[in-house]
Design a protein around this motif. Structure first.
Motif, PDB file in Angstrom:
ATOM      1  N   ILE A   3       0.587  -1.213   0.260  1.00 23.29           N
ATOM      2  CA  ILE A   3      -0.216   0.087   0.081  1.00 23.29           C
ATOM      3  C   ILE A   3       1.168   1.585   0.194  1.00 23.29           C
ATOM      4  N   PHE A   4       2.028   1.230   0.376  1.00 22.10           N
ATOM      5  CA  PHE A   4       2.562   2.609   1.182  1.00 22.10           C
ATOM      6  C   PHE A   4       3.520   2.938  -0.087  1.00 22.10           C
ATOM      7  N   ARG A   5       4.768   1.522  -0.186  1.00 22.80           N
ATOM      8  CA  ARG A   5       5.601   2.633  -1.080  1.00 22.80           C
ATOM      9  C   ARG A   5       3.973   2.265  -2.683  1.00 22.80           C
ATOM     10  N   GLN A   6       3.638   0.897  -3.071  1.00 24.48           N
ATOM     11  CA  GLN A   6       3.569   0.590  -4.297  1.00 24.48           C
ATOM     12  C   GLN A   6       2.183   1.525  -5.035  1.00 24.48           C
ATOM     13  N   ILE A   7       0.739   1.595  -4.073  1.00 24.97           N
ATOM     14  CA  ILE A   7       0.328   2.444  -4.859  1.00 24.97           C
ATOM     15  C   ILE A   7       0.094   4.375  -3.702  1.00 24.97           C
ATOM     16  N   LEU A   8       1.056   4.217  -2.886  1.00 26.18           N
ATOM     17  CA  LEU A   8       0.743   5.893  -2.046  1.00 26.18           C
ATOM     18  C   LEU A   8       2.192   6.163  -3.391  1.00 26.18           C
TER      19      LEU A   8
END
Length: 264
Positions: free
Chosen positions: A126-131
């Motif tokens: 979530i944090f690295r790839q999506i956000l």
């Protein structure tokens, strides 16, 4: 031309200033904030992000007057601390031990460093790839971070588990802005109280503020500000609380709202 109005402007980052699609600040927003500053308004950030991962504001950084970070637990202007409200250690350990027992991911935000527990890869996904969050590779060991004041805990679990955990963390509040995780801070630390602290420190009237947001953790500042603006891409619950709903971050929402309120 009508005389423009001066306000202290408070902006969430993700989904408000920065597009979830492009991971950048739209050019219309950059120009609007520059004009607002030129007209005498002030610009403040109000984010759930800790300082170490506020890495996507380079285009407007020279315009920023101060920061409300970690959902109000840490606020500062330049090198000057406005307020710092850590989570009581017993509640910190309740959450850390629960994450280890149940195997969910957890971000532990200390005063200086951040630790990441990521058994299922949810933080990475979530944090690295999506956000497109940067700097989490600089995370420190958990035992090092736990020696510091803990400002925020970000556990990755669905909303229906939240009341059960918070019942065992009585000195904390939760501000969820994503279905897969929430941000937990100490009671009394939220973006709305951050606005009050910043107004006191900076010497402006809290009623002469406009707050912009899109998520559940923006509710407190939408209600606290003189004017609360929800982005067009905001959750419905926030739109219901807002004084005004503008268009989305990708559709010139901030530019149009600042025009509407005669800031530019």
């Amino acid at each position: 031309m009508n005389k423009t109005e001066r306000y202290a402007l408070f902006f969430d980052i993700d989904g408000t200033l920065v597009s979830f699609q492009t991971h950048e600040i739209p050019e219309s927003t950059i120009q609007a904030l520059a004009q607002a500053k030129a007209n005498g308004s002030r610009v403040y950030i109000a984010t759930g992000r800790p300082p170490i991962i506020i890495t996507n504001l380079g285009a407007i950084e020279p315009l920023i007057d101060g920061y409300i970070t970690t959902n109000g637990a840490l606020c500062y202007v330049g090198d000057e601390l406005v307020c710092c409200q850590p989570i009581p250690k017993e509640d910190v350990m309740t959450c850390v031990e629960d994450a280890k027992e149940k195997g969910y991911s957890l971000i532990v935000v200390g005063r200086k460093d951040v630790a990441v527990i990521d058994p299922k890869g949810d933080v990475d996904r979530i944090f690295r790839q999506i956000l497109a969050v940067k700097n989490l590779d600089q995370a420190a060991p958990l035992d090092v971070v736990l020696q510091q004041d803990i400002l925020q805990l970000t556990p990755f679990f669905p909303a229906d588990y939240e009341p059960e955990l918070l019942a065992r963390m009585p000195q904390c509040v939760s501000g969820r802005w994503h279905p897969e995780f929430t941000d937990i801070t100490a009671n009394g630390a939220d973006k709305g109280k951050g606005i009050v602290a910043m107004a006191s420190h900076e010497g402006f009237d809290a009623s002469r503020t406009i707050a912009f947001g899109d998520g559940g953790n923006d509710t407190s500042m939408i209600l606290q500000a003189g004017i609360g603006v929800a982005m067009g891409n905001a959750i419905d619950a926030l739109k219901e609380q807002a004084d005004y709903v503008t268009t989305s971050v990708d559709d010139d929402g901030i530019l149009l709202a600042l025009h509407h309120f005669n800031v530019i």
